[in-house]
Scaffold this active site. Structure first.
Site, PDB file in Angstrom:
ATOM      1  N   TYR A  45     -38.859   4.662  -0.547  1.00  0.00           N
ATOM      2  CA  TYR A  45     -39.318   4.619  -2.293  1.00  0.00           C
ATOM      3  C   TYR A  45     -40.140   5.709  -2.832  1.00  0.00           C
ATOM      4  O   TYR A  45     -39.546   6.748  -3.868  1.00  0.00           O
ATOM      5  CB  TYR A  45     -40.370   3.752  -2.665  1.00  0.00           C
ATOM      6  CG  TYR A  45     -39.956   2.024  -2.831  1.00  0.00           C
ATOM      7  CD1 TYR A  45     -39.041   1.468  -1.904  1.00  0.00           C
ATOM      8  CD2 TYR A  45     -40.425   1.168  -4.224  1.00  0.00           C
ATOM      9  CE1 TYR A  45     -38.679   0.205  -1.988  1.00  0.00           C
ATOM     10  CE2 TYR A  45     -39.612   0.290  -3.951  1.00  0.00           C
ATOM     11  CZ  TYR A  45     -38.852   0.361  -3.692  1.00  0.00           C
ATOM     12  OH  TYR A  45     -38.815  -1.893  -3.138  1.00  0.00           O
TER      13      TYR A  45
ATOM     14  N   LYS B  91     -38.272  -2.643  12.230  1.00  0.00           N
ATOM     15  CA  LYS B  91     -36.540  -1.998  12.284  1.00  0.00           C
ATOM     16  C   LYS B  91     -36.142  -0.811  13.525  1.00  0.00           C
ATOM     17  O   LYS B  91     -35.456   0.183  13.441  1.00  0.00           O
ATOM     18  CB  LYS B  91     -35.831  -1.708  11.304  1.00  0.00           C
ATOM     19  CG  LYS B  91     -33.852  -1.738  11.595  1.00  0.00           C
ATOM     20  CD  LYS B  91     -33.647  -3.443  11.395  1.00  0.00           C
ATOM     21  CE  LYS B  91     -31.536  -2.976  11.871  1.00  0.00           C
ATOM     22  NZ  LYS B  91     -31.746  -4.969  12.237  1.00  0.00           N
TER      23      LYS B  91
ATOM     24  N   ASP C 237     -34.688  -7.814  10.450  1.00  0.00           N
ATOM     25  CA  ASP C 237     -33.387  -8.636  10.369  1.00  0.00           C
ATOM     26  C   ASP C 237     -33.962 -10.189  10.707  1.00  0.00           C
ATOM     27  O   ASP C 237     -33.276 -11.490   9.799  1.00  0.00           O
ATOM     28  CB  ASP C 237     -32.422  -7.821  10.129  1.00  0.00           C
ATOM     29  CG  ASP C 237     -32.219  -7.570  12.189  1.00  0.00           C
ATOM     30  OD1 ASP C 237     -33.425  -7.872  12.580  1.00  0.00           O
ATOM     31  OD2 ASP C 237     -31.236  -7.778  12.537  1.00  0.00           O
TER      32      ASP C 237
ATOM     33  N   ASP D 279     -40.557  -5.446  -0.032  1.00  0.00           N
ATOM     34  CA  ASP D 279     -39.953  -6.230  -1.279  1.00  0.00           C
ATOM     35  C   ASP D 279     -38.942  -7.220  -1.545  1.00  0.00           C
ATOM     36  O   ASP D 279     -39.549  -7.952  -1.562  1.00  0.00           O
ATOM     37  CB  ASP D 279     -39.481  -4.600  -1.790  1.00  0.00           C
ATOM     38  CG  ASP D 279     -38.735  -4.852  -3.313  1.00  0.00           C
ATOM     39  OD1 ASP D 279     -40.131  -5.239  -3.514  1.00  0.00           O
ATOM     40  OD2 ASP D 279     -37.448  -4.054  -3.775  1.00  0.00           O
TER      41      ASP D 279
ATOM     42  N   ASP E   2     -39.418 -11.397  -2.229  1.00  0.00           N
ATOM     43  CA  ASP E   2     -38.703 -12.176  -2.987  1.00  0.00           C
ATOM     44  C   ASP E   2     -37.996 -13.540  -2.554  1.00  0.00           C
ATOM     45  O   ASP E   2     -38.352 -14.368  -2.014  1.00  0.00           O
ATOM     46  CB  ASP E   2     -38.040 -11.429  -3.064  1.00  0.00           C
ATOM     47  CG  ASP E   2     -38.335 -11.246  -4.755  1.00  0.00           C
ATOM     48  OD1 ASP E   2     -39.214  -9.961  -4.789  1.00  0.00           O
ATOM     49  OD2 ASP E   2     -36.842 -10.647  -5.662  1.00  0.00           O
TER      50      ASP E   2
HETATM   51  C1  IPM Z   1     -41.667  -5.167  -6.743  1.00  0.00           C
HETATM   52  C2  IPM Z   1     -41.050  -4.873  -6.995  1.00  0.00           C
HETATM   53  C3  IPM Z   1     -40.736  -3.351  -7.995  1.00  0.00           C
HETATM   54  C4  IPM Z   1     -40.221  -2.821  -6.302  1.00  0.00           C
HETATM   55  C5  IPM Z   1     -39.876  -2.412  -9.038  1.00  0.00           C
HETATM   56  C6  IPM Z   1     -40.031  -3.229 -10.411  1.00  0.00           C
HETATM   57  C7  IPM Z   1     -39.824  -1.191  -9.271  1.00  0.00           C
HETATM   58  O1  IPM Z   1     -39.504  -4.939  -7.471  1.00  0.00           O
HETATM   59  O2  IPM Z   1     -43.207  -5.753  -7.069  1.00  0.00           O
HETATM   60  O3  IPM Z   1     -41.483  -5.532  -5.295  1.00  0.00           O
HETATM   61  O4  IPM Z   1     -39.765  -2.994  -5.702  1.00  0.00           O
HETATM   62  O5  IPM Z   1     -41.244  -2.609  -6.268  1.00  0.00           O
HETATM   63 MG    MG Z   2     -39.747  -6.652  -5.934  1.00  0.00          MG
END
Ligand code: IPM
Ligand code: MG
Length: 314
Positions: free
Chosen positions: A102, A147, A180, A204, A208
């Site tokens: 990042y 990884k 993975d 990240d 999700d």
């Molecule tokens: C998160 C989001 C952010 C990230 C984006 C909006 C920059 O996806 O906080 O998980 O990738 O960190």
């Molecule tokens: Mg995110």
């Protein structure tokens, strides 16, 4: 209240204006709404809302992003996973937040692009210590995800993690997974995990994924902490531009982030617990926004969900 992201680009041509930085640095805690939206999502744009968020995380030095994932019994059916995998799932992902790909140098010309992924030993040491201490307050289990079969940064991650855990936290039950395989194990045996520690981008992506255990991305809160009690609090979801302005978004992740703010930055543990209980009570009472509603049931609005949570605060 200060501007960040798209609203700040519109007003100041800067996704993180200096006055926002100054106000945040001067605060005990920062509570953040999500950034991003189609208006500012041209990939070639110089000014992107996300840049403001990354800079804010960086200037606040909040390198440890805690993302708890709890599966409430009442919401098991909101998850696409089978019930038997979900009962009692209670894990927390500790995502490294201010390093890795990042923040490395980026290059781009007509036909070639690159993103540098870079980690320093001290960045790995401090995040592993945060995760290990947290595991010590929970079920004493820590899983590190990397990884290391491919990436040099992951090989350093693994060496440093092994050393810290062996020397400083020998009492913990530890496990190491490749990312993975971890993506698969999160779905096949989510109940086995207690604390997970991983680098920025893996964290990240995996959070999700993990949100689907809890039924919806809209449920998950997060706290980003550094070496002081000052923290940045935000739900893990984005700005959901597709449903903007319709009063149907799930406020639980944001409200649960406020509870984390009370606990970690303001030391108000009882108040934090009260907010978390009120969220659970509203859900137990049948309130469901559209993202978590059971088939055939009627969803409540964002406002109604919030009102129910507030009404349940004791
Ligand atoms: C998160 C989001 C952010 C990230 C984006 C909006 C920059 O996806 O906080 O998980 O990738 O960190
Ligand atoms: Mg995110």
């Amino acid at each position: 209240m200060r501007l960040i992201g798209g609203a700040a680009i519109d007003k100041h041509r800067n996704p993180l204006p200096p006055e926002t930085v100054a106000a945040c640095m001067d605060s005990e805690a920062v509570f953040l709404g999500a950034v991003g939206g189609p208006k500012w999502s041209d990939p070639h744009a110089m000014l992107r809302p996300e840049k403001g968020l990354l800079e804010l995380r960086s200037v606040l030095g909040v390198y440890a992003n805690l993302r708890p994932v709890q599966v409430l019994d009442e919401l098991i059916d909101a998850s696409p996973l089978k019930r038997e995998y979900l009962t009692g799932v209670d894990l927390i992902v500790v995502r490294e937040l201010t390093g890795g790909i990042y923040f490395g140098k980026k290059t781009r010309d007509e036909t070639v692009a690159s993103d540098l992924c870079i980690y320093h030993t001290h960045e790995i040491e401090r995040i592993v210590r945060v995760a290990a201490r947290l595991a010590g307050e929970r079920r004493n289990k820590l899983c590190s995800i990397d990884k290391a079969n491919i990436l040099e940064t992951s090989r350093l991650w693994r060496d440093v993690t092994d050393r810290i855990l062996e020397r400083e936290f020998p009492e913990l039950e530890t496990e190491t997974l490749l990312v993975d395989a971890a993506a698969m194990h999160l779905l096949s045996r989510p109940g086995d995990f207690d604390v997970i520690v991983t680098e920025n981008m893996f964290g990240d992506i995996l959070t999700d994924e993990a949100s689907m255990l809890a039924g919806s991305l809209g449920m998950l809160p997060s706290a980003s902490l550094g070496d002081s009690t000052r923290g940045l609090y935000e739900p893990i979801h984005g700005s959901a531009p597709d449903i903007a302005g319709r009063d149907i978004a799930n406020p639980c992740g944001a409200i649960a982030s406020a509870a984390m703010l009370l606990r970690h930055s303001l030391g108000l543990d009882d108040e934090a617990t009260a907010v978390e209980k009120a969220i659970r009570a509203a859900i137990a009472g049948g309130a469901r926004t559209a993202d978590i509603v059971a088939e055939g049931d009627i969803a409540v609005s964002t406002t109604e969900m919030t009102d129910r949570i507030v009404a349940g605060l004791t």
